[in-house]
Design an enzyme around this catalytic site. Structure first.
Site, PDB file in Angstrom:
ATOM      1  CG  MET A 236     -12.724 -28.330  21.163  1.00 34.11           C
ATOM      2  SD  MET A 236     -12.613 -29.726  19.546  1.00 34.11           S
ATOM      3  CE  MET A 236     -12.973 -30.925  20.609  1.00 34.11           C
TER       4      MET A 236
ATOM      5  CG  LEU B 183     -17.402 -22.592  27.240  1.00 29.04           C
ATOM      6  CD1 LEU B 183     -17.485 -21.500  27.510  1.00 29.04           C
ATOM      7  CD2 LEU B 183     -15.758 -23.887  26.539  1.00 29.04           C
ATOM      8  CG  HIS B 184     -17.085 -28.551  31.856  1.00 29.08           C
ATOM      9  ND1 HIS B 184     -16.448 -28.685  31.873  1.00 29.08           N
ATOM     10  CD2 HIS B 184     -17.323 -29.647  30.419  1.00 29.08           C
ATOM     11  CE1 HIS B 184     -15.067 -29.476  31.072  1.00 29.08           C
ATOM     12  NE2 HIS B 184     -15.515 -29.866  30.682  1.00 29.08           N
TER      13      HIS B 184
ATOM     14  N   GLY C 184     -15.043 -26.707  34.462  1.00 24.72           N
ATOM     15  CA  GLY C 184     -13.322 -26.827  34.204  1.00 24.72           C
ATOM     16  C   GLY C 184     -13.297 -25.710  33.368  1.00 24.72           C
ATOM     17  CG  HIS C 185     -14.422 -25.757  28.974  1.00 27.53           C
ATOM     18  ND1 HIS C 185     -15.469 -25.956  28.732  1.00 27.53           N
ATOM     19  CD2 HIS C 185     -13.386 -25.298  28.048  1.00 27.53           C
ATOM     20  CE1 HIS C 185     -15.456 -26.973  27.784  1.00 27.53           C
ATOM     21  NE2 HIS C 185     -13.979 -26.693  28.151  1.00 27.53           N
TER      22      HIS C 185
ATOM     23  CD  GLN D 298      -9.579 -30.972  18.146  1.00 29.54           C
ATOM     24  OE1 GLN D 298      -8.690 -30.050  17.921  1.00 29.54           O
ATOM     25  NE2 GLN D 298      -9.511 -32.085  19.406  1.00 29.54           N
TER      26      GLN D 298
ATOM     27  CE  LYS E 202     -11.482 -34.430  30.306  1.00 30.60           C
ATOM     28  NZ  LYS E 202     -11.392 -35.990  29.115  1.00 30.60           N
TER      29      LYS E 202
ATOM     30  CD  GLN F 264      -5.677 -30.772  24.135  1.00 29.70           C
ATOM     31  OE1 GLN F 264      -5.780 -31.632  22.759  1.00 29.70           O
ATOM     32  NE2 GLN F 264      -6.424 -29.787  24.515  1.00 29.70           N
TER      33      GLN F 264
ATOM     34  CB  SER G  98     -17.432 -31.414  26.184  1.00 29.23           C
ATOM     35  OG  SER G  98     -17.368 -30.044  26.191  1.00 29.23           O
TER      36      SER G  98
HETATM   37  O1  PAF Z   1      -9.159 -29.241  24.802  1.00 33.20           O
HETATM   38  C1  PAF Z   1     -10.501 -29.172  23.461  1.00 33.20           C
HETATM   39  O2  PAF Z   1     -10.139 -28.580  23.610  1.00 33.20           O
HETATM   40  C2  PAF Z   1      -9.333 -29.583  22.003  1.00 33.20           C
HETATM   41  O3  PAF Z   1      -8.032 -30.847  21.915  1.00 33.20           O
HETATM   42  C3  PAF Z   1      -8.376 -28.123  21.562  1.00 33.20           C
HETATM   43  C4  PAF Z   1      -6.832 -27.479  22.878  1.00 33.20           C
HETATM   44  C5  PAF Z   1      -9.198 -26.501  22.147  1.00 33.20           C
HETATM   45  C6  PAF Z   1      -7.764 -27.902  20.270  1.00 33.20           C
HETATM   46  O4  PAF Z   1      -9.323 -27.797  19.173  1.00 33.20           O
END
Ligand code: PAF
Length: 297
Positions: free
Chosen positions: A44, A47-48, A50-51, A76, A165, A169, A202
């Protein structure tokens, strides 16, 4: 008539940003037809480090083009959640993707993803979607699984990479891929932490310096629990609760011990300790692997 693909649709030496789902889909299909693997890193934005780790994991497989999707998915977020204030920093996100040598950024608009403004057909997460995070955030996982299934269909990746993390999900995405026969591998990547243990998120950007100090209690509680895991489930939960009780500014939502697939925790063997709490107005989650008792009998 659809425009033919050009060299501007995919430049091997720089990141290319696509907003149109149909065009991105044509680019990735052409890459796969040319024998490339395609790895999807759904995000989403904001970005940090972790990404960055997810992107690096995605690049471990040879011959792979990485697609980072950046989309703040309205589906969501609950009515009283932080959709409007969620950090958005598109330009610096693209810079990070460039630094990490990402091939493609997919950044659709909400209208591209949900024409007409809402999704009529969504993915039902099943009973696990109502537990843990789902109990506090009704509809959250239907929103996550719906957007992830759309991203899977648009990007058609060979594999997709998610952080541990967001452990629930990750488990639900594994189940969705299996139950709905998505032809791809789902890869989970260990949580990246600050030196003091705080899991990168984030949402950490919302914390004041004082709240930031309190927030480390979540990972400290998990670590305290994991340290006594040989003594069994009750000892793990007690040790973690004892640490949480020392910082009343951390308002606990849940602390639960489950099996690795989030079913009931075994008496002995692999389990997962999960926590969610509010620090000020910010809701944080974290989890850790624990080996209960003496391990498998
Ligand atoms: O983990 C996230 O950043 C979000 O839930 C995802 C998987 C990108 C879905 O919007």
């Amino acid at each position: 008539m659809t425009k033919p693909l050009t060299k501007d649709d995919y430049r091997p030496d720089d990141v290319t940003v696509h907003r149109d789902p149909a065009r991105l889909n044509r680019v990735v299909r052409a890459l796969r037809n040319a024998g490339r693997n395609v790895a999807l890193v759904p995000t989403m934005g904001a970005l940090h480090a972790g990404h960055r780790q997810l992107i690096r994991e995605a690049k471990v497989m040879q011959n792979t083009v990485v697609v980072v999707s950046i989309f703040v998915n309205p589906l969501q977020f609950g009515a009283n959640e932080d959709l409007d204030s969620y950090p958005r920093q598109f330009e610096s996100d693209v810079d990070i993707c460039r630094e990490e040598r990402v091939g493609l950024v997919f950044a659709p608009s909400a209208e591209d993803m949900y024409p007409g403004g809402s999704a009529q057909v969504t993915v039902h997460p099943g009973p696990l979607g109502d537990e843990l995070e789902g109990a506090s955030r009704p509809g959250h996982f239907a929103g996550v699984l719906t957007v992830v299934s759309k991203l899977f269909n648009i990007v058609q990746p060979t594999f997709a990479v998610f952080g541990q993390k967001d452990y629930q999900q990750l488990q639900l995405i594994h189940r969705m891929a299996r139950d709905l026969n998505f032809p791809l591998d789902v890869v989970g990547v260990p949580t990246v932490r600050e030196p003091d243990g705080l899991a990168l998120s984030s949402r950490n950007a919302y914390l004041t310096p004082e709240q930031r100090q309190h927030a480390v209690t979540l990972s400290a509680a998990l670590t305290a629990g994991a340290h006594v895991s040989a003594q069994g489930a009750d000892a793990v939960l007690k040790a973690a609760h004892d640490v949480l009780a020392q910082t009343p500014e951390v308002r606990l939502d849940y602390l639960e011990l489950r099996g690795p697939d989030l079913g009931p925790a075994p008496e002995n063997g692999d389990a997962r300790l999960l926590v969610a709490a509010r620090v000020g107005a910010t809701r944080l989650i974290d989890n850790i692997a624990v080996l209960l008792g003496e391990g498998d009998e």
